[in-house]
Scaffold this motif. Structure first.
Motif, PDB file in Angstrom:
ATOM      1  N   LEU A 280     -11.224  -4.897 -10.183  1.00  0.00           N
ATOM      2  CA  LEU A 280     -11.790  -6.196  -9.517  1.00  0.00           C
ATOM      3  C   LEU A 280     -13.337  -6.480  -9.574  1.00  0.00           C
ATOM      4  CD1 LEU A 280      -9.111  -8.154  -7.734  1.00  0.00           C
ATOM      5  CD2 LEU A 280      -8.927  -8.547 -10.681  1.00  0.00           C
ATOM      6  N   GLN A 281     -13.280  -6.257 -10.438  1.00  0.00           N
ATOM      7  CA  GLN A 281     -15.794  -7.275 -10.191  1.00  0.00           C
ATOM      8  C   GLN A 281     -15.452  -7.341  -8.844  1.00  0.00           C
ATOM      9  OE1 GLN A 281     -17.877  -7.411 -13.556  1.00  0.00           O
ATOM     10  NE2 GLN A 281     -19.257  -8.435 -12.220  1.00  0.00           N
ATOM     11  N   GLY A 282     -16.272  -6.900  -7.737  1.00  0.00           N
ATOM     12  CA  GLY A 282     -16.720  -7.290  -6.611  1.00  0.00           C
ATOM     13  C   GLY A 282     -16.036  -7.267  -5.326  1.00  0.00           C
ATOM     14  N   ALA A 283     -14.654  -6.252  -5.640  1.00  0.00           N
ATOM     15  CA  ALA A 283     -13.626  -5.684  -4.865  1.00  0.00           C
ATOM     16  C   ALA A 283     -14.653  -4.402  -4.219  1.00  0.00           C
ATOM     17  CB  ALA A 283     -12.228  -5.176  -5.201  1.00  0.00           C
ATOM     18  N   VAL A 284     -13.907  -4.103  -3.128  1.00  0.00           N
ATOM     19  CA  VAL A 284     -14.684  -2.638  -2.263  1.00  0.00           C
ATOM     20  C   VAL A 284     -13.141  -2.066  -2.000  1.00  0.00           C
ATOM     21  CG1 VAL A 284     -16.971  -3.251  -1.475  1.00  0.00           C
ATOM     22  CG2 VAL A 284     -14.372  -3.488  -0.084  1.00  0.00           C
ATOM     23  N   SER A 285     -13.720  -0.439  -2.474  1.00  0.00           N
ATOM     24  CA  SER A 285     -12.525   0.275  -2.175  1.00  0.00           C
ATOM     25  C   SER A 285     -12.589   1.245  -0.954  1.00  0.00           C
ATOM     26  CB  SER A 285     -12.809   1.603  -3.285  1.00  0.00           C
ATOM     27  OG  SER A 285     -12.047   2.184  -3.246  1.00  0.00           O
ATOM     28  N   PHE A 286     -11.750   0.800  -0.411  1.00  0.00           N
ATOM     29  CA  PHE A 286     -11.436   1.587   1.062  1.00  0.00           C
ATOM     30  C   PHE A 286      -9.671   2.242   1.157  1.00  0.00           C
ATOM     31  CE2 PHE A 286     -14.875  -0.562   2.469  1.00  0.00           C
ATOM     32  CZ  PHE A 286     -15.586   0.571   3.415  1.00  0.00           C
ATOM     33  N   GLU A 287      -9.576   3.450  -0.007  1.00  0.00           N
ATOM     34  CA  GLU A 287      -8.496   4.351  -0.279  1.00  0.00           C
ATOM     35  C   GLU A 287      -7.355   4.252   1.186  1.00  0.00           C
ATOM     36  OE1 GLU A 287      -6.812   8.277  -2.038  1.00  0.00           O
ATOM     37  OE2 GLU A 287      -8.902   7.876  -1.852  1.00  0.00           O
ATOM     38  N   TYR A 288      -5.908   3.164   1.119  1.00  0.00           N
ATOM     39  CA  TYR A 288      -5.491   3.686   1.959  1.00  0.00           C
ATOM     40  C   TYR A 288      -4.389   4.594   2.057  1.00  0.00           C
ATOM     41  CZ  TYR A 288      -1.932   2.388   6.050  1.00  0.00           C
ATOM     42  OH  TYR A 288      -1.911   2.667   7.394  1.00  0.00           O
ATOM     43  N   GLY A 289      -3.716   6.063   3.102  1.00  0.00           N
ATOM     44  CA  GLY A 289      -3.283   7.112   3.972  1.00  0.00           C
ATOM     45  C   GLY A 289      -3.627   7.918   2.903  1.00  0.00           C
ATOM     46  N   ASN A 290      -2.775   9.127   2.698  1.00  0.00           N
ATOM     47  CA  ASN A 290      -3.248  10.011   2.276  1.00  0.00           C
ATOM     48  C   ASN A 290      -4.672  10.767   3.117  1.00  0.00           C
ATOM     49  OD1 ASN A 290      -1.895  10.051  -0.155  1.00  0.00           O
ATOM     50  ND2 ASN A 290      -3.669   9.280  -0.994  1.00  0.00           N
ATOM     51  N   GLY A 291      -4.233  10.486   4.730  1.00  0.00           N
ATOM     52  CA  GLY A 291      -5.063  10.794   5.638  1.00  0.00           C
ATOM     53  C   GLY A 291      -6.382  10.847   5.919  1.00  0.00           C
ATOM     54  N   ASN A 293      -9.518   7.731   6.654  1.00  0.00           N
ATOM     55  CA  ASN A 293      -9.876   7.171   8.035  1.00  0.00           C
ATOM     56  C   ASN A 293     -10.013   6.027   7.351  1.00  0.00           C
ATOM     57  OD1 ASN A 293      -9.728   9.551   9.450  1.00  0.00           O
ATOM     58  ND2 ASN A 293     -11.749  10.499   8.739  1.00  0.00           N
ATOM     59  N   PHE A 294      -9.078   5.338   7.101  1.00  0.00           N
ATOM     60  CA  PHE A 294      -9.353   3.840   6.673  1.00  0.00           C
ATOM     61  C   PHE A 294      -9.953   2.787   7.756  1.00  0.00           C
ATOM     62  CE2 PHE A 294      -6.669   0.276   7.017  1.00  0.00           C
ATOM     63  CZ  PHE A 294      -7.526  -0.643   5.146  1.00  0.00           C
ATOM     64  N   THR A 295      -9.016   2.809   8.439  1.00  0.00           N
ATOM     65  CA  THR A 295      -9.543   2.235   9.583  1.00  0.00           C
ATOM     66  C   THR A 295     -11.133   2.605  10.318  1.00  0.00           C
ATOM     67  OG1 THR A 295      -7.051   2.377  10.209  1.00  0.00           O
ATOM     68  CG2 THR A 295      -8.534   0.866  11.521  1.00  0.00           C
ATOM     69  N   THR A 296     -10.867   3.375  10.423  1.00  0.00           N
ATOM     70  CA  THR A 296     -12.404   3.980  11.546  1.00  0.00           C
ATOM     71  C   THR A 296     -13.927   3.141  10.097  1.00  0.00           C
ATOM     72  OG1 THR A 296     -11.463   5.968  12.282  1.00  0.00           O
ATOM     73  CG2 THR A 296     -13.767   5.813  11.340  1.00  0.00           C
ATOM     74  N   TYR A 297     -13.657   3.820   8.797  1.00  0.00           N
ATOM     75  CA  TYR A 297     -14.509   3.461   8.209  1.00  0.00           C
ATOM     76  C   TYR A 297     -14.774   1.902   8.010  1.00  0.00           C
ATOM     77  CZ  TYR A 297     -15.552   8.146   7.824  1.00  0.00           C
ATOM     78  OH  TYR A 297     -16.233   9.492   7.919  1.00  0.00           O
ATOM     79  N   GLU A 318       0.695  -3.643   4.281  1.00  0.00           N
ATOM     80  CA  GLU A 318       1.859  -4.018   5.786  1.00  0.00           C
ATOM     81  C   GLU A 318       1.080  -2.925   7.189  1.00  0.00           C
ATOM     82  OE1 GLU A 318       6.331  -4.317   7.016  1.00  0.00           O
ATOM     83  OE2 GLU A 318       5.783  -3.471   5.166  1.00  0.00           O
ATOM     84  N   ASP A 319       0.890  -1.862   6.641  1.00  0.00           N
ATOM     85  CA  ASP A 319       0.333  -0.842   7.101  1.00  0.00           C
ATOM     86  C   ASP A 319      -1.034  -0.502   7.453  1.00  0.00           C
ATOM     87  OD1 ASP A 319       3.277   0.572   7.174  1.00  0.00           O
ATOM     88  OD2 ASP A 319       2.176   2.121   5.789  1.00  0.00           O
ATOM     89  N   ALA A 320      -1.914  -1.558   6.652  1.00  0.00           N
ATOM     90  CA  ALA A 320      -3.257  -1.868   6.642  1.00  0.00           C
ATOM     91  C   ALA A 320      -3.092  -2.651   7.566  1.00  0.00           C
ATOM     92  CB  ALA A 320      -3.382  -2.245   5.320  1.00  0.00           C
ATOM     93  N   ILE A 321      -2.186  -3.824   7.270  1.00  0.00           N
ATOM     94  CA  ILE A 321      -2.318  -4.750   8.818  1.00  0.00           C
ATOM     95  C   ILE A 321      -2.238  -4.588   9.838  1.00  0.00           C
ATOM     96  CG2 ILE A 321      -1.406  -6.686   9.853  1.00  0.00           C
ATOM     97  CD1 ILE A 321      -0.865  -7.392   7.170  1.00  0.00           C
ATOM     98  N   ARG A 322      -1.493  -3.875  10.350  1.00  0.00           N
ATOM     99  CA  ARG A 322      -0.782  -3.077  11.622  1.00  0.00           C
ATOM    100  C   ARG A 322      -2.152  -1.920  11.919  1.00  0.00           C
ATOM    101  NH1 ARG A 322       4.145  -1.063  15.012  1.00  0.00           N
ATOM    102  NH2 ARG A 322       4.897  -1.773  13.253  1.00  0.00           N
ATOM    103  N   ASP A 323      -2.521  -1.069  11.371  1.00  0.00           N
ATOM    104  CA  ASP A 323      -4.062   0.097  11.589  1.00  0.00           C
ATOM    105  C   ASP A 323      -5.224  -1.168  11.979  1.00  0.00           C
ATOM    106  OD1 ASP A 323      -2.439   1.987  11.147  1.00  0.00           O
ATOM    107  OD2 ASP A 323      -3.101   2.641   9.277  1.00  0.00           O
TER     108      ASP A 323
END
Length: 453
Positions: A280-291, A293-297, A318-323
């Motif tokens: 979606l145009q305007g969205a940003v990519s923060f890939e979740y999982g696969n080791g 550093n999603f939360t940190t970045y 669900e996992d991202a909300i927890r993190d």
């Protein structure tokens, strides 16, 4: 004595449940306390004490809420300026926990009021060192204030030496930091377990006999740390409430389209390969999982305390909300699904090229910008000829500094470059995502810059 380790690899930290078979003390719990409660339930023990080694800088504690719910004594340094009732502890104090004894040892350095705990069952000892003595290193000393860093580094040197003197050489060591957390410093070993005796021969804070050299060396090697750290200790001083881990109702397509059009932060959790090809145009990519550093970045890069909308499959959301709750980012909204057009049929979609180093050699024109989004220390150690350095965590504030033209953006592995490419495209720039390991660039034929010493 039994020690149950609760890992939080997303932040590089560990919490501990220590029990005698009947009652337990929890040390440095993360905000999502259900993991600790499940461990206590499986062990058949009652949580009677919760202990903090320090007011944490890299996560929001679950200690206050865990102690409240279980009616447990909340052990916090008497010198910490907290606004809640707690069991104030001081250096040398011995606290009985069932058949265990917990001895408080003042270990300033990571913070001014840091303490460690030596737990004994009368036969064996375990040392819970928080951000003091780590595996091969120590906790960083620059998180309080720049003017305090030298003094705290001297304190850290003295503290770890006192701690190993107070404990048995055979005692197992259980630090909170040092497993990838930016709260650690120096040459951490990456080990999974250690003892006090092992650290005496392997930890640079204990093997370096020259205190001044240790202080200079540690400070010289401190690198950038996440900006959200500034919000953690103040939150912990107030006594954080419970984490809300519920997945919200999915946004309808009209509302998601509106948020994109108005420039709100819509975070796509899909892998960076899928994002680059269709998003979606305007969205940003923060890939979740696969080791990743999603939360940190995410906490480091995006503006603090603005509404987020997470886009992805239900499990990742669900996992991202927890993190995110662990660093005080509460109640994000969500759009559940992985097909951009289905989520918002009226919103425009976008894409950008994704290449390896061979693609850079074949496709990059001389006038194109080669953007390195690694940290400044990584760039200083080695970088590509003609590369422009703008670390990912500085990108939003330095967009105007990036030269005109197509931008080929890389990092160390491809993850940060994926985030950066999405931010640049959102800002209206033409981008190519270089999804490749930096260590392979030279072998692929790219030229490294000659470094001056």
């Amino acid at each position: 004595m039994d020690v149950i380790v609760i890992e939080t690899p997303q932040l590089g930290d560990r919490s501990y449940l220590v029990h005698d078979g009947a009652v337990a003390v929890v040390i440095d719990p993360q905000r999502d306390t259900d993991r600790v409660e499940n461990a206590a339930r499986e062990a058949g023990v009652t949580i009677t004490h919760v202990a903090e080694t320090h007011l944490h800088n890299d996560y929001v504690t679950g200690g206050f809420e865990l102690a409240r719910v279980h009616g447990a004594k909340y052990l916090v340094n008497a010198a910490d300026p907290v606004t809640f009732e707690r069991e104030p502890v001081t250096d040398g104090q011995v606290i009985p926990v069932g058949g265990l004894t917990v001895t408080v040892v003042a270990t300033p350095g990571h913070t001014h009021t840091h303490v460690s705990y030596i737990v004994s069952d009368g036969t064996t000892e375990a040392v819970f060192s928080g951000g003091s003595l780590l595996f091969g290193s120590v906790g960083r000393t620059d998180l309080v204030a720049a003017s305090d860093t030298v003094g705290l580094t001297h304190d850290q040197y003295a503290s770890v030496r006192r701690l190993v003197h107070e404990a048995e050489h055979e005692a197992a060591l259980f630090p909170t930091h040092g497993f990838g957390s930016f709260c650690s410093s120096g040459p951490a070993t990456g080990a999974g377990a250690s003892t006090i005796g092992e650290q005496l021969t392997a930890n640079h804070a204990l093997t370096d006999a020259d205190e001044e050299h240790f202080v200079r060396d540690l400070i010289a090697n401190l690198t950038a740390y996440p900006s959200y750290y500034a919000h953690m200790a103040p939150a912990n001083t107030q006594g954080p409430g419970p984490a809300n881990l519920q997945v919200p109702e999915s946004l309808d397509s009209a509302e998601l389209t509106r948020r994109l059009a108005e420039g709100e932060w819509v975070v796509d959790l899909r892998n960076r390969v899928a994002f680059s090809s269709n998003h979606l145009q305007g969205a940003v990519s923060f890939e979740y999982g696969n080791g990743s550093n999603f939360t940190t970045y995410l906490g480091w890069v995006l503006p603090w305390n603005e509404q987020l909308t997470l886009v992805g499959d239900r499990a990742d959301v669900e996992d991202a909300i927890r993190d995110l709750s662990r660093i005080g980012i509460d109640s994000p909204d969500a759009a559940i699904g992985t097909e951009p057009h289905a989520l918002a049929p009226d919103a425009p979609v976008a894409s950008y090229p994704r290449v390896g180093w061979a693609g850079v050699l074949e496709g990059r024109a001389e006038q194109d910008v080669l953007l390195d989004t690694r940290r400044a220390d990584e760039f200083a150690a080695s970088h590509l000829l003609d590369a422009v350095s703008v670390p990912l965590h500085e990108l939003l504030s330095r967009l105007d500094e990036i030269p005109a033209g197509k931008i080929w953006v890389h990092c160390g592995s491809g993850y940060r470059a994926g985030v950066a490419a999405s931010l640049l495209q959102r800002a209206g720039r033409e981008v190519v995502h270089v999804d490749a390991n930096f260590d392979e660039a030279s072998a692929a034929g790219l030229t490294l810059a000659e470094l001056t010493v």
